[in-house]
Scaffold this active site. Structure first.
Site, PDB file in Angstrom:
ATOM      1  N   CYS B  77       1.901  -5.112   7.456  1.00 16.44           N
ATOM      2  CA  CYS B  77       2.656  -5.809   6.407  1.00 16.44           C
ATOM      3  C   CYS B  77       2.687  -7.309   6.709  1.00 16.44           C
ATOM      4  O   CYS B  77       1.635  -7.943   6.717  1.00 16.44           O
ATOM      5  CB  CYS B  77       4.051  -5.190   6.251  1.00 16.44           C
ATOM      6  SG  CYS B  77       4.903  -5.746   4.757  1.00 16.44           S
ATOM      7  N   HIS B 181       2.523   0.205   4.566  1.00 16.34           N
ATOM      8  CA  HIS B 181       3.251   0.718   5.728  1.00 16.34           C
ATOM      9  C   HIS B 181       2.694   2.082   6.137  1.00 16.34           C
ATOM     10  O   HIS B 181       3.087   3.085   5.568  1.00 16.34           O
ATOM     11  CB  HIS B 181       4.740   0.813   5.412  1.00 16.34           C
ATOM     12  CG  HIS B 181       5.391  -0.527   5.359  1.00 16.34           C
ATOM     13  ND1 HIS B 181       5.840  -1.173   6.489  1.00 16.34           N
ATOM     14  CD2 HIS B 181       5.599  -1.376   4.341  1.00 16.34           C
ATOM     15  CE1 HIS B 181       6.324  -2.357   6.161  1.00 16.34           C
ATOM     16  NE2 HIS B 181       6.186  -2.509   4.854  1.00 16.34           N
ATOM     17  N   GLU B 183       3.370   3.780   8.640  1.00 15.87           N
ATOM     18  CA  GLU B 183       4.449   4.617   9.191  1.00 15.87           C
ATOM     19  C   GLU B 183       5.293   5.271   8.104  1.00 15.87           C
ATOM     20  O   GLU B 183       6.123   6.119   8.389  1.00 15.87           O
ATOM     21  CB  GLU B 183       5.313   3.779  10.143  1.00 15.87           C
ATOM     22  CG  GLU B 183       6.270   2.800   9.483  1.00 15.87           C
ATOM     23  CD  GLU B 183       5.628   1.484   9.017  1.00 15.87           C
ATOM     24  OE1 GLU B 183       4.386   1.372   8.986  1.00 15.87           O
ATOM     25  OE2 GLU B 183       6.402   0.563   8.663  1.00 15.87           O
TER      26      GLU B 183
END
Lengths: 251, 214
Positions: B77, B181, B183
């Site tokens: 990001c 993202h 994750e």
């Protein structure tokens, strides 16, 4: 192309998922971790945990429940209910929340939106608006829907954006738990008034209700609880239906 | 050991959780010098590009030196944006500058109801073979939340289109970055992080460099 998001809401009280009708008559719907795991497998796009009684009972957001859900999913996780200060937001984030949802506290103290947006970025700050139809406008309610805030939902959404909110979570109290369909007119009114994404909530009963809220309702995302909790409908089936009707979704 | 650089901007909980799930050994360096000894570097980040100003000075120098030595670096990001020269979001703050180009504000499109920030799941359009994207197909969906983005340059491994097209994944030698993202991008995201861990393992042991990393 950005897809339309389907968000599962876990209304949590005392560590268990419950669901009411028009914010009343709560009934048990399961374990938050287990439900989150199932939704993840079925392809849910995000999960929201709302501690629906936190504001009334003055409890802090529940770190244990957040942790239990965060362990099960690698998806955006929002926590709302009882977040009234920077410390409450920190505790939720520390426990695994990616976004916090402010409701009563944002109306009482809008600068909290700005403070949290500066600290975590606007993308981490959702302003939740609970609203009811009244005459020619949509009236905002706070304290879990028990108290009239004497505000217009469209105006408040616009102001929340100006304060730094990254998304609006708009719940129709008239439709909540009724399965009569989203309030598409209200959703479109708010969505057209702001430049940030609007999540529609309250009233999902059929797959077509989702199609409608993404078309006539101009929603960027739709949130539902009961339609998924009791395993009556799977997220996968819903998304297939939406795709067949020309709505872009992640499948 | 992977160094997960924490410069105080945003929340590393979900990145830590994903790395732990994948069995990665990582820690948050306390001193810039620790970046020089790390097997790899991950620079996460959410929020405003201005936050990367906290990396200016010894951290920036240590990270630049490690990258110069061939240490794999993954920016996530705002961490990916920082790999470029700078951002229109914070004109006074310089990036690491290992990739040419300037981060620019995304466009919205009121007619088509394309809003800013760009929040949600969008597709990766593969632009070149990339180790970071091994095991995924072009069109894979990942989770974005941002208002600024990198231009499509020769480093672009995957591009994504909102109102305009931007670089959503970059790969250039030992420099890797993702605007989304991983994750929070479910299985596709975990696969990308797993690929990075495989790259790290391969960079440490020359005998593993070929073959099995797909």
């Amino acid at each position: 192309m950005l897809t339309k998001r389907i968000i599962a809401c876990l209304d949590v009280r005392d560590g268990q998922v419950v669901k009411g009708v028009q914010f009343q008559e709560l009934r048990h719907a399961g374990d938050p971790g287990e439900l989150a795991r199932r939704y993840n497998v079925e392809g849910i796009d995000e999960v929201v945990i709302l501690d629906i009684t936190a504001t009334i009972e003055k409890r802090q957001a529940m770190a244990r429940t957040i942790g239990a859900v965060a362990r099960e999913i690698f998806l955006p996780l929002t926590v709302g209910g009882g977040i009234r200060s920077e410390e409450d937001a920190d505790a939720a984030v520390e426990a695994g929340a990616d976004k916090v949802s402010l409701n009563t506290a944002a109306l009482k103290n809008p600068s909290l939106i700005t403070t949290l947006a500066k600290r975590y970025g606007s993308q981490a700050v959702i302003v939740a608006i609970d609203a009811k139809r009244r005459d020619d406008h949509f009236a905002v309610f706070v304290r879990s829907g028990t108290s009239d805030a004497d505000r217009n939902a469209v105006e408040w959404a616009r102001q929340a954006e100006a304060y730094g909110a990254g998304e609006i979570l708009l719940t129709s109290m008239d439709r909540d738990g009724t399965r009569a369909g989203f309030d598409n007119e209200m959703t479109a009114a708010v969505s057209d008034a702001v430049n940030i994404p609007v999540i529609a909530s309250g009233g999902a009963g059929t797959f077509d209700h989702f199609t409608e809220v993404f078309t006539t309702g101009h929603a960027d995302a739709a949130l539902a609880a009961s339609i998924f909790h009791y395993a009556e409908s799977s997220v996968t089936d819903l998304k297939r239906h939406l795709r067949q009707h020309g709505i872009p979704v992640r499948l | 050991m992977i160094a997960l650089v924490d410069y105080g901007a945003g929340n590393l909980t979900s990145v830590r959780k994903a790395l732990t799930t994948l069995g990665a050994e990582f820690e948050t360096p306390r001193e810039p010098a620790e970046c020089r000894k790390a097997a790899a570097l991950i620079v996460p980040g959410v929020g405003n590009f201005a936050a990367t100003a906290l990396l200016e000075g010894p951290w920036r120098d240590a990270i630049a030196a490690a990258v110069g030595d061939g240490t794999p670096l993954l920016g996530i990001c705002v961490g990916m944006q920082w790999l470029f020269e700078g951002s229109d979001e914070a004109p006074g703050v310089r990036g690491l500058g290992v990739l040419p180009g300037q981060i620019q504000r995304l466009h919205g499109d009121a007619e088509r109801r394309l809003k800013i920030p760009h929040v949600g799941w969008n597709a990766l359009d593969f632009r070149k073979p990339a180790r970071l994207l091994a095991g995924l197909d072009s069109g894979a969906q990942v989770y974005f939340t941002h208002s600024f983005a990198a231009p499509v340059t020769s480093a672009c491994a995957a591009a994504t289109t909102h109102a305009n097209t931007f670089a959503s994944a970059v790969e250039d030698g030992n420099v890797f970055g993702v605007q989304f993202h991983p994750e929070k991008s479910s299985d596709a995201g975990l696969q990308i992080l797993r690929n990075f861990l495989t790259i790290v393992t391969g960079s440490q042991d020359p005998t593993l460099r070929k073959g099995e990393d797909a």
